[in-house]
Design a protein around this motif. Structure first.
Motif, PDB file in Angstrom:
ATOM      1  N   LEU A   1      -4.327   7.323  10.643  1.00 25.25           N
ATOM      2  CA  LEU A   1      -4.430   6.117   9.825  1.00 25.25           C
ATOM      3  C   LEU A   1      -4.606   6.432   8.341  1.00 25.25           C
ATOM      4  N   PRO A   2      -5.401   7.455   7.963  1.00 19.66           N
ATOM      5  CA  PRO A   2      -5.509   7.763   6.529  1.00 19.66           C
ATOM      6  C   PRO A   2      -4.177   8.114   5.878  1.00 19.66           C
ATOM      7  N   ALA A   3      -3.212   8.572   6.671  1.00 22.04           N
ATOM      8  CA  ALA A   3      -1.901   8.882   6.101  1.00 22.04           C
ATOM      9  C   ALA A   3      -1.162   7.607   5.688  1.00 22.04           C
ATOM     10  N   PHE A   4      -1.494   6.484   6.336  1.00 22.58           N
ATOM     11  CA  PHE A   4      -0.854   5.208   6.021  1.00 22.58           C
ATOM     12  C   PHE A   4      -1.735   4.330   5.134  1.00 22.58           C
ATOM     13  N   TYR A   5      -3.045   4.522   5.244  1.00 24.05           N
ATOM     14  CA  TYR A   5      -4.015   3.827   4.398  1.00 24.05           C
ATOM     15  C   TYR A   5      -4.798   4.880   3.617  1.00 24.05           C
ATOM     16  N   PRO A   6      -4.190   5.529   2.634  1.00 22.06           N
ATOM     17  CA  PRO A   6      -4.884   6.614   1.919  1.00 22.06           C
ATOM     18  C   PRO A   6      -6.127   6.101   1.202  1.00 22.06           C
ATOM     19  N   PRO A   7      -7.203   6.855   1.229  1.00 21.15           N
ATOM     20  CA  PRO A   7      -8.423   6.451   0.511  1.00 21.15           C
ATOM     21  C   PRO A   7      -8.121   6.198  -0.963  1.00 21.15           C
ATOM     22  N   GLY A   8      -8.604   5.077  -1.460  1.00 26.55           N
ATOM     23  CA  GLY A   8      -8.419   4.746  -2.866  1.00 26.55           C
ATOM     24  C   GLY A   8      -7.117   4.048  -3.191  1.00 26.55           C
ATOM     25  N   ALA A   9      -6.184   3.999  -2.226  1.00 19.28           N
ATOM     26  CA  ALA A   9      -4.891   3.364  -2.483  1.00 19.28           C
ATOM     27  C   ALA A   9      -4.995   1.850  -2.317  1.00 19.28           C
ATOM     28  N   ASN A  10      -4.075   1.131  -2.929  1.00 21.63           N
ATOM     29  CA  ASN A  10      -4.008  -0.318  -2.764  1.00 21.63           C
ATOM     30  C   ASN A  10      -3.302  -0.625  -1.447  1.00 21.63           C
ATOM     31  N   ILE A  11      -4.080  -1.039  -0.450  1.00 18.51           N
ATOM     32  CA  ILE A  11      -3.499  -1.323   0.863  1.00 18.51           C
ATOM     33  C   ILE A  11      -3.459  -2.814   1.162  1.00 18.51           C
ATOM     34  N   LEU A  12      -3.797  -3.644   0.181  1.00 15.58           N
ATOM     35  CA  LEU A  12      -3.784  -5.085   0.405  1.00 15.58           C
ATOM     36  C   LEU A  12      -2.409  -5.545   0.877  1.00 15.58           C
TER      37      LEU A  12
ATOM     38  N   HIS B   1       4.025  -7.534  -3.395  1.00 13.95           N
ATOM     39  CA  HIS B   1       4.108  -6.894  -4.704  1.00 13.95           C
ATOM     40  C   HIS B   1       3.971  -7.886  -5.863  1.00 13.95           C
ATOM     41  N   GLY B   2       3.840  -9.157  -5.534  1.00 16.27           N
ATOM     42  CA  GLY B   2       3.627 -10.162  -6.573  1.00 16.27           C
ATOM     43  C   GLY B   2       3.029 -11.411  -5.962  1.00 16.27           C
TER      44      GLY B   2
ATOM     45  N   THR C   1       3.689 -15.362  -6.655  1.00 15.43           N
ATOM     46  CA  THR C   1       4.885 -15.538  -7.488  1.00 15.43           C
ATOM     47  C   THR C   1       6.130 -14.916  -6.870  1.00 15.43           C
ATOM     48  N   ASP C   2       5.961 -13.853  -6.097  1.00 20.00           N
ATOM     49  CA  ASP C   2       7.090 -13.074  -5.594  1.00 20.00           C
ATOM     50  C   ASP C   2       7.323 -13.386  -4.118  1.00 20.00           C
ATOM     51  N   ASN C   3       8.565 -13.645  -3.753  1.00 18.04           N
ATOM     52  CA  ASN C   3       8.904 -13.833  -2.338  1.00 18.04           C
ATOM     53  C   ASN C   3      10.157 -13.033  -2.008  1.00 18.04           C
ATOM     54  N   LEU C   4      10.156 -11.774  -2.447  1.00 17.57           N
ATOM     55  CA  LEU C   4      11.281 -10.903  -2.147  1.00 17.57           C
ATOM     56  C   LEU C   4      11.324 -10.614  -0.654  1.00 17.57           C
ATOM     57  N   THR C   5      12.513 -10.368  -0.141  1.00 15.90           N
ATOM     58  CA  THR C   5      12.651 -10.096   1.287  1.00 15.90           C
ATOM     59  C   THR C   5      12.075  -8.727   1.636  1.00 15.90           C
ATOM     60  N   GLU C   6      11.546  -8.645   2.844  1.00 18.20           N
ATOM     61  CA  GLU C   6      11.037  -7.390   3.400  1.00 18.20           C
ATOM     62  C   GLU C   6      11.916  -6.999   4.583  1.00 18.20           C
ATOM     63  N   LEU C   7      12.109  -5.718   4.770  1.00 18.86           N
ATOM     64  CA  LEU C   7      13.019  -5.212   5.795  1.00 18.86           C
ATOM     65  C   LEU C   7      12.342  -5.114   7.158  1.00 18.86           C
ATOM     66  N   PHE C   8      13.049  -5.525   8.209  1.00 17.61           N
ATOM     67  CA  PHE C   8      12.629  -5.186   9.570  1.00 17.61           C
ATOM     68  C   PHE C   8      12.759  -3.667   9.691  1.00 17.61           C
ATOM     69  N   GLU C   9      11.637  -2.981   9.851  1.00 19.42           N
ATOM     70  CA  GLU C   9      11.646  -1.524   9.760  1.00 19.42           C
ATOM     71  C   GLU C   9      12.140  -0.830  11.029  1.00 19.42           C
ATOM     72  N   ALA C  10      12.153  -1.532  12.156  1.00 12.11           N
ATOM     73  CA  ALA C  10      12.470  -0.865  13.422  1.00 12.11           C
ATOM     74  C   ALA C  10      13.705  -1.471  14.077  1.00 12.11           C
ATOM     75  N   PHE C  11      14.425  -0.634  14.793  1.00 14.04           N
ATOM     76  CA  PHE C  11      15.487  -1.090  15.689  1.00 14.04           C
ATOM     77  C   PHE C  11      15.263  -0.400  17.022  1.00 14.04           C
ATOM     78  N   VAL C  12      15.105  -1.193  18.071  1.00 17.82           N
ATOM     79  CA  VAL C  12      14.761  -0.663  19.392  1.00 17.82           C
ATOM     80  C   VAL C  12      15.938  -0.854  20.331  1.00 17.82           C
ATOM     81  N   MET C  13      16.325   0.219  20.997  1.00 23.51           N
ATOM     82  CA  MET C  13      17.392   0.123  21.995  1.00 23.51           C
ATOM     83  C   MET C  13      16.817  -0.069  23.395  1.00 23.51           C
ATOM     84  N   ASP C  14      15.836   0.749  23.760  1.00 22.38           N
ATOM     85  CA  ASP C  14      15.169   0.640  25.060  1.00 22.38           C
ATOM     86  C   ASP C  14      13.667   0.574  24.817  1.00 22.38           C
ATOM     87  N   GLN C  15      13.001  -0.425  25.409  1.00 21.25           N
ATOM     88  CA  GLN C  15      11.587  -0.671  25.129  1.00 21.25           C
ATOM     89  C   GLN C  15      10.707  -0.156  26.266  1.00 21.25           C
ATOM     90  N   PRO C  16       9.955   0.939  26.036  1.00 19.79           N
ATOM     91  CA  PRO C  16       9.007   1.379  27.064  1.00 19.79           C
ATOM     92  C   PRO C  16       7.795   0.449  27.100  1.00 19.79           C
TER      93      PRO C  16
END
Length: 642
Positions: free
Chosen positions: A59-70, A100-101, A104-119
């Motif tokens: 988790l610290p790799a994705f939420y680094p200490p001191g980083a803006n994770i809001l 990121h804003g 005021t900001d409503n930029l599109t966000e990407l669906f990060e995953a594509f799943v072919m077979d779901q375990p």
């Protein structure tokens, strides 16, 4: 092609009326005295609170200490890669729209995953798991959302706009859909001090005075409801410390599932972890983490579902009456009205809606709710729900899990929460020619909400004689979820007891591989919502022009589809088509039972053949008008030839 999402809104959103989703009172507000809006304090403690649910160091790799994770979501492991791919572990992380804003900001966000077979829990120890092959879906796992909008209004049903775009950025398709979110829990009814509005049933057992909102160091800096919840939580962990000798009060932040396992937070599908089975995470010969358990202590403790449902389901007051009463059976009259609805609703609010959202949210809000069904009609009572695979686990018997694959056929096999659940097929057990409504110990739905005679569908998902409330698995699969086949990658051999078990509704597919949810809506919000303006209805209205199940062939197809029964559930084309205008006659003569399956043994019309919207059909030179909900009969157009 890629799929993106952004925030959306509904100008007719019912919360704009000032009344909450359940219609039980005003919309809750998180507006503070200084005019600012409180949305959540999740990210204040997320790095510490959720670290244990990942192997150490992850988790610290994705939420680094001191980083803006809001507004940045929790990382979601790629279980397809882990279990079906190269065996490595990666994760996707989604952002809240506007991260990121803000405001005021409503930029599109990407669906990060594509799943072919779901375990789905394919760990060999899980005899209930399976792989849902060929899902081929874009996924945005773990989008962070809050239950309060930018104006501080509580809205558990916010909308996101989902769009498919090509490489040039051209929008190919767009639909607005609900992303459910609610923080409502009513633990304070028992766990708040009487001075804070609690009933004293739990706080009377505390040693010393109960905690109150005055003990919240952030009182007045957060909404009063947040301080009330803080005080209730503090009283709750004090009771836990008294009873079990723990020191949770001085070990905050506390996440109960660290010790009490739940599949919902077992993101990598590893099963219960603790010191008893801890070790380094090694993938393809590489040590990824020094500790998989990372502080979890789940092997010697019962699951979250077990301790919550079993304990509360057995608690009594000073008179010996259950604090969480059993649900009385529905009494439904010939007009489709549940005559004891208010009594049943009161029991719902005294049981499921004490913890699940809830009295303001009304998470059970779709077609089943419209028909008078409540949570217990599908899931059973609290003690039945709590009787799960960890029932024999204790510090003296760590790891005594019961994880057989024969839950649906063996009365002694307990359930696995989030895995063994009632499905559509448990009540929709077949068609007019072949169903379980005449079987012993079934609770049959006599009429629908529009007073149409039913007698085909059930009103309860389990047999009245079944002590563990096992969901019914029908032999006629016309309306049922997918089942685990003998060739499923998770199956160990031809004698594997999980063969034939139903998969979950949310990952089941039907017509041309389309997900059931794509046409019917989410599990507890099956379309339509009874409020025509509800956000839940927006997607269907955009797709086909009216609320309810997506049933118009023109939603996906162009032109006249001719005479075919290759639609969803074996349906014919609907609406004013060549099929209705005489085209069906040859089929009716050659395969009359195909018509009877939905239109009735004698062509009299059934609840399976109701018009999905007001329609005008052409037949033999005349027009026939049908009202929404009206069963279609042969005699609407001609003599009954069945």
């Amino acid at each position: 092609m890629s799929v993106v999402y952004s925030a959306a809104s509904n100008p007719l959103d019912p919360i704009l009326s000032g009344i909450n989703s359940a219609g039980s009172g005003p919309v809750s507000s998180s507006m503070l005295p200084d005019g600012s809006v409180f949305k959540t304090n999740f990210w204040d403690g997320a790095q510490t609170a959720y670290d244990a649910f990942y192997p150490s160091g992850i988790l610290p790799a994705f939420y680094p200490p001191g980083a803006n994770i809001l507004d940045l979501g929790l990382p979601m492991p790629n279980v397809e890669q882990l279990y079906l791919g190269d065996g490595n572990l990666s994760a996707d992380q989604q952002s809240m729209p506007g991260r990121h804003g803000p405001y005021t900001d409503n930029l599109t966000e990407l669906f990060e995953a594509f799943v072919m077979d779901q375990p789905f829990f394919t760990n060999p120890a899980f005899k209930f798991g399976y792989v849902k092959e060929g899902v081929n879906w874009y996924e945005a796992p773990g989008i962070p959302m809050t239950a309060y909008d930018d104006y501080g209004r509580e809205n558990p049903w916010p909308l996101l706009r989902v769009q498919a775009i090509d490489a040039a950025g051209t929008v190919l398709a767009s639909n607005d859909t609900v992303v459910p979110i609610s923080g409502e829990a009513n633990c304070g009814i028992c766990h708040n001090a009487p001075v804070d509005g609690g009933n004293g049933e739990a706080t009377k057992n505390l040693v010393g005075e109960p905690s109150t909102v005055l003990d919240d160091p952030q009182l007045d800096a957060v909404p009063l409801d947040v301080s009330l919840e803080y005080a209730a939580d503090l009283n709750l962990i004090r009771l836990h410390d008294q009873k079990h000798g723990t020191d949770l009060q001085n070990s905050t932040p506390v996440v109960c599932q660290t010790c009490h396992y739940t599949p919902a937070l077992d993101l990598a599908q590893l099963g219960p972890l603790g010191p008893e089975n801890d070790g380094p995470l090694v993938l393809n010969g590489v040590t990824i983490s020094d500790s998989m358990a990372n502080g979890r202590d789940q092997v010697k403790h019962k699951s979250m579902s077990n301790v919550m449902h079993s304990h509360h389901g057995s608690v009594t007051d000073d008179n010996g009456d259950k604090l969480f009463p059993d649900m009385p059976p529905a009494i439904k009259n010939d007009l489709g009205i549940v005559e004891n609805f208010q009594q049943r609703r009161d029991v719902l609010e005294a049981t499921c809606y004490q913890c699940h959202p809830g009295r303001r949210t009304d998470c059970l809000r779709g077609a089943m709710s419209n028909g008078g069904m409540l949570c217990q009609d599908c899931h059973g009572n609290m003690e039945q729900v709590g009787n799960d695979f960890t029932r024999g686990v204790s510090p003296a018997t760590p790891g005594k899990f019961e994880l057989g694959g024969d839950f649906y056929t063996n009365a002694d096999q307990p359930r696995v929460p989030w895995a063994n659940e009632p499905g559509c097929g448990s009540c929709h057990t077949g068609d007019a020619m072949d169903n379980l409504a005449s079987s012993a110990n079934t609770m049959v739905n006599n009429v629908d909400a529009d007073a149409n005679v039913d007698g085909i569908r059930l009103f309860q998902a389990y047999l009245t004689s079944d002590a563990k409330a096992t969901p019914i698995v029908p032999t006629n699969k016309r309306f049922a979820e997918n089942v685990i086949e003998a060739n499923n990658p998770a199956v160990s051999g031809p004698a594997d007891p999980r063969i034939g078990n139903p998969m979950l509704y949310r990952i089941s597919t039907g017509h041309e591989g389309i997900f059931c949810e794509a046409c019917h809506g989410a599990t507890h919000g099956i379309w339509p919502n009874k409020n025509p303006d509800a956000n839940d209805n927006v997607a269907a209205v955009q797709l086909q022009g009216h609320t309810g199940t997506v049933s118009e062939c023109s939603t996906c197809h162009t032109g006249d589809l001719g005479n075919t029964l290759e639609g969803p559930h074996g349906m014919h084309p609907v609406g004013d088509t060549s099929f209705s205008n005489g085209g069906h006659e040859d089929l009716a003569e050659k395969k009359p039972d195909a018509c009877r399956a939905c239109h009735g043994v004698n062509g009299e019309g059934t609840v399976l053949a109701r018009a999905a919207t007001d329609r005008t059909l052409s037949n033999e030179g005349k027009s026939i008008t049908l009202a929404r909900g009206e069963p279609v009969t042969c005699t609407h157009c001609h003599e009954n030839e069945l």
